[in-house]
Design a protein around this motif. Structure first.
Motif, PDB file in Angstrom:
ATOM      1  N   ASP A 197       0.550  -0.883   0.145  1.00 37.06           N
ATOM      2  CA  ASP A 197       0.269  -0.285   0.305  1.00 37.06           C
ATOM      3  C   ASP A 197       0.719   1.125  -0.052  1.00 37.06           C
ATOM      4  O   ASP A 197       2.035   1.039   0.158  1.00 37.06           O
ATOM      5  CB  ASP A 197      -0.455   0.016   1.015  1.00 37.06           C
ATOM      6  N   GLY A 198       0.244   2.361   0.280  1.00 34.79           N
ATOM      7  CA  GLY A 198       0.773   3.591   0.303  1.00 34.79           C
ATOM      8  C   GLY A 198       1.603   3.993  -1.300  1.00 34.79           C
ATOM      9  O   GLY A 198       2.903   4.314  -0.667  1.00 34.79           O
ATOM     10  N   TYR A 199       1.226   3.727  -2.297  1.00 27.52           N
ATOM     11  CA  TYR A 199       1.755   3.785  -3.103  1.00 27.52           C
ATOM     12  C   TYR A 199       2.599   5.555  -3.123  1.00 27.52           C
ATOM     13  O   TYR A 199       1.563   6.485  -3.156  1.00 27.52           O
ATOM     14  CB  TYR A 199       0.856   4.021  -4.238  1.00 27.52           C
ATOM     15  N   THR A 200       3.542   6.339  -3.822  1.00 25.56           N
ATOM     16  CA  THR A 200       3.899   7.556  -4.613  1.00 25.56           C
ATOM     17  C   THR A 200       4.470   7.709  -5.637  1.00 25.56           C
ATOM     18  O   THR A 200       4.418   6.356  -6.091  1.00 25.56           O
ATOM     19  CB  THR A 200       4.952   7.821  -3.047  1.00 25.56           C
ATOM     20  N   ASP A 201       4.788   8.498  -6.366  1.00 25.21           N
ATOM     21  CA  ASP A 201       4.989   8.063  -7.547  1.00 25.21           C
ATOM     22  C   ASP A 201       6.472   9.363  -7.509  1.00 25.21           C
ATOM     23  O   ASP A 201       6.950  10.461  -6.687  1.00 25.21           O
ATOM     24  CB  ASP A 201       4.505   9.832  -8.643  1.00 25.21           C
ATOM     25  N   VAL A 202       7.413   8.564  -7.511  1.00 27.79           N
ATOM     26  CA  VAL A 202       9.067   9.037  -7.678  1.00 27.79           C
ATOM     27  C   VAL A 202       9.651   9.660  -8.493  1.00 27.79           C
ATOM     28  O   VAL A 202       9.324   8.543  -9.314  1.00 27.79           O
ATOM     29  CB  VAL A 202       9.729   7.292  -6.067  1.00 27.79           C
ATOM     30  N   GLN A 203       9.465   9.844  -9.580  1.00 26.87           N
ATOM     31  CA  GLN A 203      10.525  10.460 -11.028  1.00 26.87           C
ATOM     32  C   GLN A 203       9.726   8.971 -11.944  1.00 26.87           C
ATOM     33  O   GLN A 203      10.938   9.381 -12.552  1.00 26.87           O
ATOM     34  CB  GLN A 203      12.415  10.121 -10.801  1.00 26.87           C
ATOM     35  N   GLY A 204       8.148   9.287 -11.937  1.00 27.74           N
ATOM     36  CA  GLY A 204       7.652   8.655 -12.305  1.00 27.74           C
ATOM     37  C   GLY A 204       7.239   7.236 -12.415  1.00 27.74           C
ATOM     38  O   GLY A 204       6.769   6.725 -13.495  1.00 27.74           O
ATOM     39  N   ILE A 205       7.922   6.841 -11.344  1.00 26.54           N
ATOM     40  CA  ILE A 205       7.218   5.061 -11.348  1.00 26.54           C
ATOM     41  C   ILE A 205       6.943   5.121 -10.184  1.00 26.54           C
ATOM     42  O   ILE A 205       7.019   6.163  -9.292  1.00 26.54           O
ATOM     43  CB  ILE A 205       9.123   4.755 -11.381  1.00 26.54           C
ATOM     44  N   LYS A 206       5.459   4.367  -9.933  1.00 27.65           N
ATOM     45  CA  LYS A 206       5.061   4.364  -8.920  1.00 27.65           C
ATOM     46  C   LYS A 206       5.526   2.743  -7.812  1.00 27.65           C
ATOM     47  O   LYS A 206       5.552   2.057  -8.099  1.00 27.65           O
ATOM     48  CB  LYS A 206       3.637   3.551  -9.038  1.00 27.65           C
ATOM     49  N   ILE A 207       5.696   3.793  -6.792  1.00 30.77           N
ATOM     50  CA  ILE A 207       6.569   2.875  -5.858  1.00 30.77           C
ATOM     51  C   ILE A 207       6.007   2.809  -4.408  1.00 30.77           C
ATOM     52  O   ILE A 207       5.190   3.652  -3.560  1.00 30.77           O
ATOM     53  CB  ILE A 207       8.429   3.222  -5.654  1.00 30.77           C
ATOM     54  N   PRO A 208       4.873   1.518  -4.364  1.00 32.49           N
ATOM     55  CA  PRO A 208       4.485   1.296  -2.872  1.00 32.49           C
ATOM     56  C   PRO A 208       5.456   1.825  -1.020  1.00 32.49           C
ATOM     57  O   PRO A 208       6.581   1.048  -1.567  1.00 32.49           O
ATOM     58  CB  PRO A 208       4.086  -0.228  -2.959  1.00 32.49           C
ATOM     59  N   ALA A 209       4.677   2.525  -0.644  1.00 28.89           N
ATOM     60  CA  ALA A 209       5.816   3.284   0.669  1.00 28.89           C
ATOM     61  C   ALA A 209       5.380   1.894   1.465  1.00 28.89           C
ATOM     62  O   ALA A 209       6.114   2.141   3.140  1.00 28.89           O
ATOM     63  CB  ALA A 209       5.735   4.644   0.952  1.00 28.89           C
ATOM     64  N   LEU A 210       4.525   0.988   1.792  1.00 32.33           N
ATOM     65  CA  LEU A 210       4.198   0.851   3.319  1.00 32.33           C
ATOM     66  C   LEU A 210       3.871  -0.742   2.455  1.00 32.33           C
ATOM     67  O   LEU A 210       3.096  -1.324   1.907  1.00 32.33           O
ATOM     68  CB  LEU A 210       2.683   1.542   3.858  1.00 32.33           C
ATOM     69  N   ARG A 211       4.138  -1.488   3.444  1.00 32.64           N
ATOM     70  CA  ARG A 211       4.144  -3.341   3.155  1.00 32.64           C
ATOM     71  C   ARG A 211       4.054  -3.673   5.111  1.00 32.64           C
ATOM     72  O   ARG A 211       4.921  -3.025   5.654  1.00 32.64           O
ATOM     73  CB  ARG A 211       5.548  -3.490   3.082  1.00 32.64           C
ATOM     74  N   ARG A 212       3.137  -4.765   4.543  1.00 32.73           N
ATOM     75  CA  ARG A 212       2.593  -5.837   5.997  1.00 32.73           C
ATOM     76  C   ARG A 212       2.845  -6.962   5.722  1.00 32.73           C
ATOM     77  O   ARG A 212       1.667  -7.484   4.767  1.00 32.73           O
ATOM     78  CB  ARG A 212       1.291  -4.857   6.444  1.00 32.73           C
ATOM     79  N   ILE A 213       3.512  -7.595   6.508  1.00 32.69           N
ATOM     80  CA  ILE A 213       3.551  -9.122   5.887  1.00 32.69           C
ATOM     81  C   ILE A 213       3.092 -10.008   7.598  1.00 32.69           C
ATOM     82  O   ILE A 213       3.235  -9.661   8.752  1.00 32.69           O
ATOM     83  CB  ILE A 213       5.381  -9.795   5.732  1.00 32.69           C
ATOM     84  N   PHE A 214       2.330 -10.842   7.034  1.00 36.09           N
ATOM     85  CA  PHE A 214       1.124 -11.940   7.932  1.00 36.09           C
ATOM     86  C   PHE A 214       1.950 -13.093   7.580  1.00 36.09           C
ATOM     87  O   PHE A 214       1.803 -14.031   6.444  1.00 36.09           O
ATOM     88  CB  PHE A 214       0.463 -11.622   7.757  1.00 36.09           C
ATOM     89  N   PRO A 215       1.369 -14.278   8.731  1.00 33.14           N
ATOM     90  CA  PRO A 215       1.372 -15.580   7.725  1.00 33.14           C
ATOM     91  C   PRO A 215       0.570 -15.554   7.207  1.00 33.14           C
ATOM     92  O   PRO A 215      -1.008 -15.086   7.410  1.00 33.14           O
ATOM     93  CB  PRO A 215       0.723 -16.890   9.942  1.00 33.14           C
ATOM     94  N   ARG A 216       0.516 -17.129   6.910  1.00 30.93           N
ATOM     95  CA  ARG A 216      -0.296 -17.000   5.550  1.00 30.93           C
ATOM     96  C   ARG A 216      -0.794 -18.736   6.049  1.00 30.93           C
ATOM     97  O   ARG A 216       0.428 -20.165   6.173  1.00 30.93           O
ATOM     98  CB  ARG A 216       0.598 -17.084   4.046  1.00 30.93           C
ATOM     99  N   GLN A 217      -1.964 -19.260   5.568  1.00 30.14           N
ATOM    100  CA  GLN A 217      -2.415 -20.248   5.610  1.00 30.14           C
ATOM    101  C   GLN A 217      -2.471 -21.346   5.201  1.00 30.14           C
ATOM    102  O   GLN A 217      -2.521 -20.264   3.373  1.00 30.14           O
ATOM    103  CB  GLN A 217      -4.203 -19.726   7.066  1.00 30.14           C
ATOM    104  N   PRO A 218      -3.047 -22.263   4.892  1.00 29.15           N
ATOM    105  CA  PRO A 218      -2.815 -23.075   3.565  1.00 29.15           C
ATOM    106  C   PRO A 218      -4.387 -22.842   2.574  1.00 29.15           C
ATOM    107  O   PRO A 218      -3.660 -23.071   1.948  1.00 29.15           O
ATOM    108  CB  PRO A 218      -3.465 -25.000   4.503  1.00 29.15           C
ATOM    109  N   ASP A 219      -5.382 -21.999   3.776  1.00 27.91           N
ATOM    110  CA  ASP A 219      -6.479 -21.430   1.955  1.00 27.91           C
ATOM    111  C   ASP A 219      -6.235 -20.802   1.418  1.00 27.91           C
ATOM    112  O   ASP A 219      -6.810 -20.187   0.601  1.00 27.91           O
ATOM    113  CB  ASP A 219      -7.888 -21.859   2.800  1.00 27.91           C
ATOM    114  N   GLY A 220      -4.906 -20.214   1.240  1.00 25.98           N
ATOM    115  CA  GLY A 220      -4.306 -19.048   0.809  1.00 25.98           C
ATOM    116  C   GLY A 220      -4.469 -17.640   1.920  1.00 25.98           C
ATOM    117  O   GLY A 220      -4.333 -16.676   1.380  1.00 25.98           O
TER     118      GLY A 220
END
Length: 239
Positions: A197-220
């Motif tokens: 999330d948190g996309y920002t425009d950096v010199q013409g490239i869209k780069i996300p500035a926010l990332r959150r990582i959680f465990p993933r269950q077998p069903d996805g």
């Protein structure tokens, strides 16, 4: 190029624009449960990261309270002091994780390898989809957060050091990244669901500035807790 890959890359600024740069730098703040679990709490909470865009390398500085600088490549990790002297290095770093589980502590050099692999992958995505040897497959829609996302299975060649050979990205109707799944091979193939999330425009490239990582269950589905890793980027620049 796969039509969906073309759409995704164009949504992020286009391959031609991306290829006009060779380096990305950013201020990095990180949190989450992983760092304490690995015996490395606080070392990379507030630092700066630089990654290569034309070859696989990454650097964090300062790397810990000693003020060291890390340098990661797939075959070698080094930590250097302020004068440029090598204070620690690890050759063939991937092999050092053999037999590791999620709870196995990391050495400082192993942390530098993980951090390098992670940030190089994250900051080069989605443009990695157009790299030589990378294979993609549309695996259909996914419903989450009241939205329909398209999933793309990504298979990396053996010469790319990343979390796992097979990964999945999710994109919205505009082609922007929403989620990125992988199994962290060097931590016992621990499954992760990585939200973007948190996309920002950096010199013409869209780069996300926010990332959150959680465990993933077998069903996805992602678990609501614990928060494994948080990544907050600022002062992003391309060179």
């Amino acid at each position: 190029m796969h039509p969906l890959v073309q759409k995704i890359i164009d949504a992020h600024g286009g391959l031609e624009r991306w290829k006009s740069f060779s380096t990305l730098t950013a201020h990095l703040k990180q949190g989450g449960a992983l760092w304490m679990l690995k015996g490395q709490a606080g070392r990379l909470d507030d630092t700066n990261v630089t990654v290569g865009l034309t070859s696989e390398w990454a650097s964090h500085h300062p790397f810990g309270p000693e003020g060291h600088v890390s340098h990661f490549t797939p075959g070698l990790v080094q930590l250097k002091d302020a004068a440029g002297n090598v204070v620690e290095e690890l050759s063939d770093p991937r092999s050092s994780f053999a037999g590791h589980t999620l709870e196995t502590p990391w050495s400082v050099a192993q942390l530098a390898y993980f951090a390098g692999v992670a940030m190089w992958t994250y900051l080069n995505m989605p443009f990695l989809l157009a790299a030589p040897g990378v294979k993609v497959e549309d695996i259909g829609p996914w419903q989450e957060k009241g939205e329909t996302w398209t999933r793309l299975k990504v298979t990396f060649p053996a010469d790319v050091a990343t979390h796992s050979t097979v990964q999945t990205i999710y994109v919205d109707a505009n082609g922007l990244l929403k989620r990125h799944d992988y199994d962290v091979e060097i931590a016992g193939n621990t499954p992760g669901a990585h939200y973007i999330d948190g996309y920002t425009d950096v010199q013409g490239i869209k780069i996300p500035a926010l990332r959150r990582i959680f465990p993933r269950q077998p069903d996805g589905q992602a678990m609501a807790e614990p928060l494994v890793v948080s990544v907050d980027l600022s002062a992003i620049r391309l060179f």
